[in-house]
Motif scaffolding. Structure first.
Motif, PDB file in Angstrom:
ATOM      1  N   ASP A   1       2.722  16.713   3.121  1.00 60.42           N
ATOM      2  CA  ASP A   1       3.769  16.909   4.132  1.00 60.42           C
ATOM      3  C   ASP A   1       4.568  15.622   4.374  1.00 60.42           C
ATOM      4  OD1 ASP A   1       1.925  15.401   5.497  1.00 60.42           O
ATOM      5  OD2 ASP A   1       1.839  16.682   7.277  1.00 60.42           O
ATOM      6  N   VAL A   2       4.439  14.649   3.450  1.00 60.41           N
ATOM      7  CA  VAL A   2       5.200  13.397   3.580  1.00 60.41           C
ATOM      8  C   VAL A   2       6.212  13.321   2.446  1.00 60.41           C
ATOM      9  CG1 VAL A   2       5.025  10.868   3.516  1.00 60.41           C
ATOM     10  CG2 VAL A   2       3.283  12.218   4.720  1.00 60.41           C
ATOM     11  N   ASP A   3       7.455  12.974   2.761  1.00 65.20           N
ATOM     12  CA  ASP A   3       8.474  12.770   1.724  1.00 65.20           C
ATOM     13  C   ASP A   3       8.248  11.391   1.111  1.00 65.20           C
ATOM     14  OD1 ASP A   3      10.634  12.406   0.090  1.00 65.20           O
ATOM     15  OD2 ASP A   3      12.155  12.608   1.664  1.00 65.20           O
ATOM     16  N   ILE A   4       7.700  11.378  -0.111  1.00 58.75           N
ATOM     17  CA  ILE A   4       7.286  10.101  -0.700  1.00 58.75           C
ATOM     18  C   ILE A   4       8.461   9.265  -1.207  1.00 58.75           C
ATOM     19  CG2 ILE A   4       4.943  10.838  -1.223  1.00 58.75           C
ATOM     20  CD1 ILE A   4       5.785  11.298  -4.117  1.00 58.75           C
ATOM     21  N   ARG A   5       9.692   9.799  -1.107  1.00 56.06           N
ATOM     22  CA  ARG A   5      10.861   8.993  -1.479  1.00 56.06           C
ATOM     23  C   ARG A   5      11.541   8.413  -0.242  1.00 56.06           C
ATOM     24  NH1 ARG A   5       9.691  12.842  -4.641  1.00 56.06           N
ATOM     25  NH2 ARG A   5       9.579  12.461  -6.879  1.00 56.06           N
ATOM     26  N   ASP A   6      10.903   8.556   0.896  1.00 57.65           N
ATOM     27  CA  ASP A   6      11.483   8.114   2.173  1.00 57.65           C
ATOM     28  C   ASP A   6      10.557   7.049   2.780  1.00 57.65           C
ATOM     29  OD1 ASP A   6      12.145   7.865   4.876  1.00 57.65           O
ATOM     30  OD2 ASP A   6      12.729   9.978   5.055  1.00 57.65           O
ATOM     31  N   HIS A   7      11.040   5.786   2.718  1.00 59.71           N
ATOM     32  CA  HIS A   7      10.209   4.678   3.206  1.00 59.71           C
ATOM     33  C   HIS A   7       9.743   4.898   4.647  1.00 59.71           C
ATOM     34  CE1 HIS A   7      10.327   1.746   0.007  1.00 59.71           C
ATOM     35  NE2 HIS A   7      11.583   2.054  -0.197  1.00 59.71           N
ATOM     36  N   THR A   8      10.635   5.433   5.471  1.00 61.13           N
ATOM     37  CA  THR A   8      10.277   5.565   6.878  1.00 61.13           C
ATOM     38  C   THR A   8       9.158   6.597   7.068  1.00 61.13           C
ATOM     39  OG1 THR A   8      11.977   7.213   7.275  1.00 61.13           O
ATOM     40  CG2 THR A   8      12.590   4.930   7.691  1.00 61.13           C
ATOM     41  N   HIS A   9       9.149   7.605   6.216  1.00 57.24           N
ATOM     42  CA  HIS A   9       8.103   8.627   6.327  1.00 57.24           C
ATOM     43  C   HIS A   9       6.760   8.063   5.852  1.00 57.24           C
ATOM     44  CE1 HIS A   9       7.610  13.295   6.253  1.00 57.24           C
ATOM     45  NE2 HIS A   9       6.959  12.718   7.244  1.00 57.24           N
ATOM     46  N   ILE A  10       6.810   7.262   4.802  1.00 51.43           N
ATOM     47  CA  ILE A  10       5.568   6.651   4.300  1.00 51.43           C
ATOM     48  C   ILE A  10       5.021   5.679   5.352  1.00 51.43           C
ATOM     49  CG2 ILE A  10       4.570   5.159   2.501  1.00 51.43           C
ATOM     50  CD1 ILE A  10       6.839   6.304   0.670  1.00 51.43           C
ATOM     51  N   GLU A  11       5.912   4.899   5.953  1.00 53.30           N
ATOM     52  CA  GLU A  11       5.490   3.967   6.999  1.00 53.30           C
ATOM     53  C   GLU A  11       4.795   4.709   8.139  1.00 53.30           C
ATOM     54  OE1 GLU A  11       5.463   0.555   7.576  1.00 53.30           O
ATOM     55  OE2 GLU A  11       5.690   0.624   5.411  1.00 53.30           O
ATOM     56  N   TRP A  12       5.360   5.860   8.489  1.00 51.95           N
ATOM     57  CA  TRP A  12       4.764   6.665   9.566  1.00 51.95           C
ATOM     58  C   TRP A  12       3.354   7.127   9.168  1.00 51.95           C
ATOM     59  CZ3 TRP A  12       3.427  11.927   9.297  1.00 51.95           C
ATOM     60  CH2 TRP A  12       2.993  12.482  10.498  1.00 51.95           C
ATOM     61  N   ALA A  13       3.217   7.567   7.921  1.00 49.33           N
ATOM     62  CA  ALA A  13       1.885   8.014   7.463  1.00 49.33           C
ATOM     63  C   ALA A  13       0.913   6.835   7.478  1.00 49.33           C
ATOM     64  CB  ALA A  13       1.991   8.602   6.053  1.00 49.33           C
ATOM     65  N   MET A  14       1.385   5.683   7.041  1.00 47.46           N
ATOM     66  CA  MET A  14       0.508   4.500   7.022  1.00 47.46           C
ATOM     67  C   MET A  14       0.076   4.135   8.444  1.00 47.46           C
ATOM     68  SD  MET A  14      -0.216   3.318   4.047  1.00 47.46           S
ATOM     69  CE  MET A  14      -0.583   1.570   4.129  1.00 47.46           C
ATOM     70  N   ASN A  15       0.999   4.215   9.374  1.00 42.79           N
ATOM     71  CA  ASN A  15       0.664   3.819  10.746  1.00 42.79           C
ATOM     72  C   ASN A  15      -0.169   4.868  11.469  1.00 42.79           C
ATOM     73  OD1 ASN A  15       1.853   1.267  10.768  1.00 42.79           O
ATOM     74  ND2 ASN A  15       3.883   2.178  11.002  1.00 42.79           N
ATOM     75  N   SER A  16       0.017   6.126  11.113  1.00 39.62           N
ATOM     76  CA  SER A  16      -0.650   7.162  11.903  1.00 39.62           C
ATOM     77  C   SER A  16      -1.886   7.760  11.223  1.00 39.62           C
ATOM     78  CB  SER A  16       0.343   8.287  12.223  1.00 39.62           C
ATOM     79  OG  SER A  16       0.718   8.932  11.030  1.00 39.62           O
ATOM     80  N   ARG A  17      -2.027   7.563   9.903  1.00 42.19           N
ATOM     81  CA  ARG A  17      -3.144   8.240   9.217  1.00 42.19           C
ATOM     82  C   ARG A  17      -4.046   7.280   8.438  1.00 42.19           C
ATOM     83  NH1 ARG A  17       0.176  13.560   6.851  1.00 42.19           N
ATOM     84  NH2 ARG A  17       0.633  14.434   8.903  1.00 42.19           N
ATOM     85  N   TYR A  18      -3.595   6.042   8.342  1.00 40.08           N
ATOM     86  CA  TYR A  18      -4.337   5.059   7.522  1.00 40.08           C
ATOM     87  C   TYR A  18      -5.087   4.107   8.446  1.00 40.08           C
ATOM     88  CZ  TYR A  18      -4.573   0.682   4.742  1.00 40.08           C
ATOM     89  OH  TYR A  18      -4.964  -0.472   4.127  1.00 40.08           O
ATOM     90  N   ASN A  19      -6.398   4.021   8.220  1.00 38.90           N
ATOM     91  CA  ASN A  19      -7.245   3.144   9.024  1.00 38.90           C
ATOM     92  C   ASN A  19      -7.754   2.048   8.072  1.00 38.90           C
ATOM     93  OD1 ASN A  19      -9.397   1.963  10.329  1.00 38.90           O
ATOM     94  ND2 ASN A  19     -10.128   3.878  11.234  1.00 38.90           N
ATOM     95  N   PRO A  20      -7.172   0.839   8.117  1.00 39.00           N
ATOM     96  CA  PRO A  20      -7.391  -0.140   7.046  1.00 39.00           C
ATOM     97  C   PRO A  20      -8.851  -0.349   6.660  1.00 39.00           C
ATOM     98  CG  PRO A  20      -5.701  -0.927   8.520  1.00 39.00           C
ATOM     99  CD  PRO A  20      -6.237   0.332   9.133  1.00 39.00           C
ATOM    100  N   ALA A  21      -9.738  -0.517   7.635  1.00 43.69           N
ATOM    101  CA  ALA A  21     -11.136  -0.817   7.294  1.00 43.69           C
ATOM    102  C   ALA A  21     -11.794   0.358   6.568  1.00 43.69           C
ATOM    103  CB  ALA A  21     -11.912  -1.150   8.557  1.00 43.69           C
ATOM    104  N   ARG A  22     -11.346   1.561   6.886  1.00 44.62           N
ATOM    105  CA  ARG A  22     -11.964   2.758   6.296  1.00 44.62           C
ATOM    106  C   ARG A  22     -11.264   3.202   5.012  1.00 44.62           C
ATOM    107  NH1 ARG A  22     -10.595   7.772   9.844  1.00 44.62           N
ATOM    108  NH2 ARG A  22      -8.680   7.463   8.683  1.00 44.62           N
ATOM    109  N   ASP A  23      -9.955   2.961   4.929  1.00 40.44           N
ATOM    110  CA  ASP A  23      -9.149   3.654   3.908  1.00 40.44           C
ATOM    111  C   ASP A  23      -8.579   2.749   2.820  1.00 40.44           C
ATOM    112  OD1 ASP A  23      -9.539   6.026   5.295  1.00 40.44           O
ATOM    113  OD2 ASP A  23      -7.794   5.698   6.588  1.00 40.44           O
ATOM    114  N   THR A  24      -9.135   1.552   2.664  1.00 35.02           N
ATOM    115  CA  THR A  24      -8.596   0.623   1.654  1.00 35.02           C
ATOM    116  C   THR A  24      -9.610   0.430   0.524  1.00 35.02           C
ATOM    117  OG1 THR A  24      -7.538  -0.554   3.470  1.00 35.02           O
ATOM    118  CG2 THR A  24      -7.568  -1.682   1.333  1.00 35.02           C
ATOM    119  N   VAL A  25      -9.113   0.465  -0.695  1.00 35.46           N
ATOM    120  CA  VAL A  25      -9.965   0.119  -1.854  1.00 35.46           C
ATOM    121  C   VAL A  25      -9.321  -1.088  -2.511  1.00 35.46           C
ATOM    122  CG1 VAL A  25     -10.935   0.889  -4.057  1.00 35.46           C
ATOM    123  CG2 VAL A  25     -10.476   2.560  -2.249  1.00 35.46           C
ATOM    124  N   LEU A  26     -10.069  -2.178  -2.614  1.00 32.99           N
ATOM    125  CA  LEU A  26      -9.550  -3.370  -3.291  1.00 32.99           C
ATOM    126  C   LEU A  26     -10.160  -3.434  -4.678  1.00 32.99           C
ATOM    127  CD1 LEU A  26      -9.595  -6.235  -0.644  1.00 32.99           C
ATOM    128  CD2 LEU A  26      -7.605  -5.359  -1.867  1.00 32.99           C
TER     129      LEU A  26
END
Ligand SMILES: Cc1cc2nc3c(=O)[nH]c(=O)nc-3n(C[C@H](O)[C@H](O)[C@H](O)COP(=O)(O)O)c2cc1C
Length: 479
Positions: free
Chosen positions: A380-405
């Motif tokens: 449900d995110v428009d992956i060609r729209d930076h602002t939409h991706i930013e919103w997903a990152m801020n609202s659905r991404y929890n850095p400690a839980r959701d990052t793979v280095l």
């Protein structure tokens, strides 16, 4: 349908207002490159265009650049589809590759120059970072062939004009083109090589696809065109090249012959270091009558190079995930156009079907491609729209839980890791899983029916008209 020749394509984009002709004579040593740099650095993507320099000082051959990769619109026109059909076109081409057809007579050999008559200054090869590059550079498709299997490869490897008959080619270690040349030189044999300038657009766009060793990009170009690409045997080396290209340069790599290549402005935005690379002895130049020279603009991103590499490799990746790896829950793939498909940022949209599915797909993408960052979002995110991706990152991404280095990744051109004087670089990759993992509740927008009534009200009042962005549509549909 995509165009059969570069000429047809250029006429078509000119009619659409996506190509500008420049009649004033230009100096290939700096003017075309500096002008096109302004276009990419200053104009928003939707206002960019291809540049056709009709008159080049001391040459009868015009220079074209940026026509394929000015923006998504020119790229889509080259592929013969609408902009939202790009990934599907690549999936179709990957699933229906068409081997090339060998022909005897070819437009690209209407004029043949060999032996003592070969002079590279005959061609208007531009300097791409005036004031900084070592000299003029070929930035176009390169053809090589595996000695043992006979399978050809196409890739773009920048190549420095050293003098009238010799070129130093940046055939980087590990690249398919370089591996091909090694299959000859390690046996003490002379490796054949050729550059293809202004081929049918599908050939250009397929050439930058990262495909496994042993898969010839020309079959993918055939898949794009829906018909076999006509190929002709070179005049002085044992290679096949697209018959409908404007210009071909043929050459030989003799075992052990190397020279220093660079500096050259690289697509990551910095000057690349000088390194030892194979020398190519040019054996022939062949061309159509009244040919057109085409060179890719690269260097400081965004550029033509980042546009075409991103759009082609997103389609190839999309196909690989869905059809080779069976990840059918992946609904879309985009590679950010501002840094190049090779080492930039891939954004994957998907419908995860089990816990950590999105992380698994993110890891797969990191492993199978050269991109440095992978972000996975819900469909449900428009992956060609930076602002939409930013919103997903801020609202659905929890850095400690959701990052793979992913550490210890060798990347040849990563300015964050490589010093200005060395090619040795160990970089890393990151996967950010920005899919929703908890029930965050309903969206904080009024329900769709109220929003649609408000749209009617907007029109009734006569407020300024707008097109509904995909981002808004996706959100309202779920409200
Ligand atoms: C303008 C331009 C210049 C490029 N220069 C190089 C280069 O010098 N060396 C390289 O390894 N890749 C270069 N690339 C990227 C490769 O062409 C691309 O990754 C291609 O898929 C390589 O083909 P291969 O995977 O068959 O080796 C360039 C791409 C473009 C568009």
């Amino acid at each position: 349908m995509t165009h059969r020749t570069m000429r047809d394509f250029l006429s078509a984009v000119e009619k659409k207002g996506l190509l500008h002709r420049i009649a004033r004579p230009v100096d290939r040593m700096w003017e075309p490159a500096a002008l096109v740099k302004w276009m990419y650095q200053a104009l928003p993507a939707e206002r960019r265009f291809g540049m056709f320099f009709e008159k080049v000082l001391a040459s009868d051959i015009p220079i074209v650049t940026a026509a394929l990769g000015a923006n998504t619109a020119t790229y889509a026109a080259a592929l013969g589809v609408e902009p939202d059909g790009i990934n599907d076109a690549w999936v179709k081409a990957c699933r229906n590759p068409i081997p090339p057809k060998v022909v005897d007579k070819a437009p690209c050999q209407e004029v043949v120059i060999t032996g003592k008559d070969v002079r590279l200054s005959y061609l208007p090869i531009p300097v791409w970072t005036p004031g900084k590059d070592k000299g003029a550079y070929l930035t176009t498709n390169t053809v090589t062939r595996d000695h043992d299997t006979g399978i050809q490869n196409m890739g773009v490897y920048r190549s420095m004009v050293r003098d009238e008959t010799n070129v130093v080619s940046n055939l980087g270690p590990g690249r398919n083109g370089f591996v091909n040349t090694l299959t000859w030189t390690t046996k003490g044999k002379v490796a054949p090589i050729a550059w293809v300038i202004a081929a049918p657009p599908a050939v250009h766009l397929a050439t930058v696809a990262s495909l496994p060793y042993g898969v010839d990009e020309i079959t993918l170009a055939g898949g794009v065109m829906g018909e076999a690409v006509n190929m002709v045997k070179c005049k002085t080396v044992d290679l096949l090249v697209p018959a409908d290209a404007e210009i071909i340069i043929e050459g030989e790599i003799h075992p052990g012959e190397t020279d220093m290549e660079g500096p050259f402005g690289e697509f990551a935005g910095y000057m690349g270091p000088v390194d030892r690379r194979p020398v190519v002895r040019v054996t022939a130049i062949t061309h159509r009558k009244n040919p057109i020279y085409y060179g890719y603009t690269s260097q400081m991103p965004p550029s033509e190079s980042t546009t075409i590499q991103s759009l082609t490799n997103a389609g190839i990746l999309f196909n690989a995930l869905r059809n080779r790896l069976g990840e059918v829950s992946v609904t879309d793939v985009f590679i950010d156009l501002t840094f190049g498909g090779n080492m930039g940022h891939a954004i994957i949209a998907m419908k995860p079907t089990y816990p950590a599915h999105s992380k698994k797909v993110g890891r797969l993408v990191a492993a199978m491609s050269s991109v440095k960052r992978v972000t996975v979002v819900d469909e449900d995110v428009d992956i060609r729209d930076h602002t939409h991706i930013e919103w997903a990152m801020n609202s659905r991404y929890n850095p400690a839980r959701d990052t793979v280095l992913i550490d210890d990744v060798y990347v040849r051109i990563d300015p964050s890791a490589r010093s200005a004087t060395s090619q040795n670089t160990m970089s890393s990759k990151v996967v950010c899983d920005a899919t929703l993992k908890v029930d965050a509740g309903p969206f904080s927008l009024p329900p769709k029916e109220i929003m649609m009534k408000a749209l009617d009200l907007w029109k009734e009042i006569g407020l300024p008209e707008f097109e509904i962005p995909k981002r808004a549509k996706l959100r309202i549909d779920r409200s």
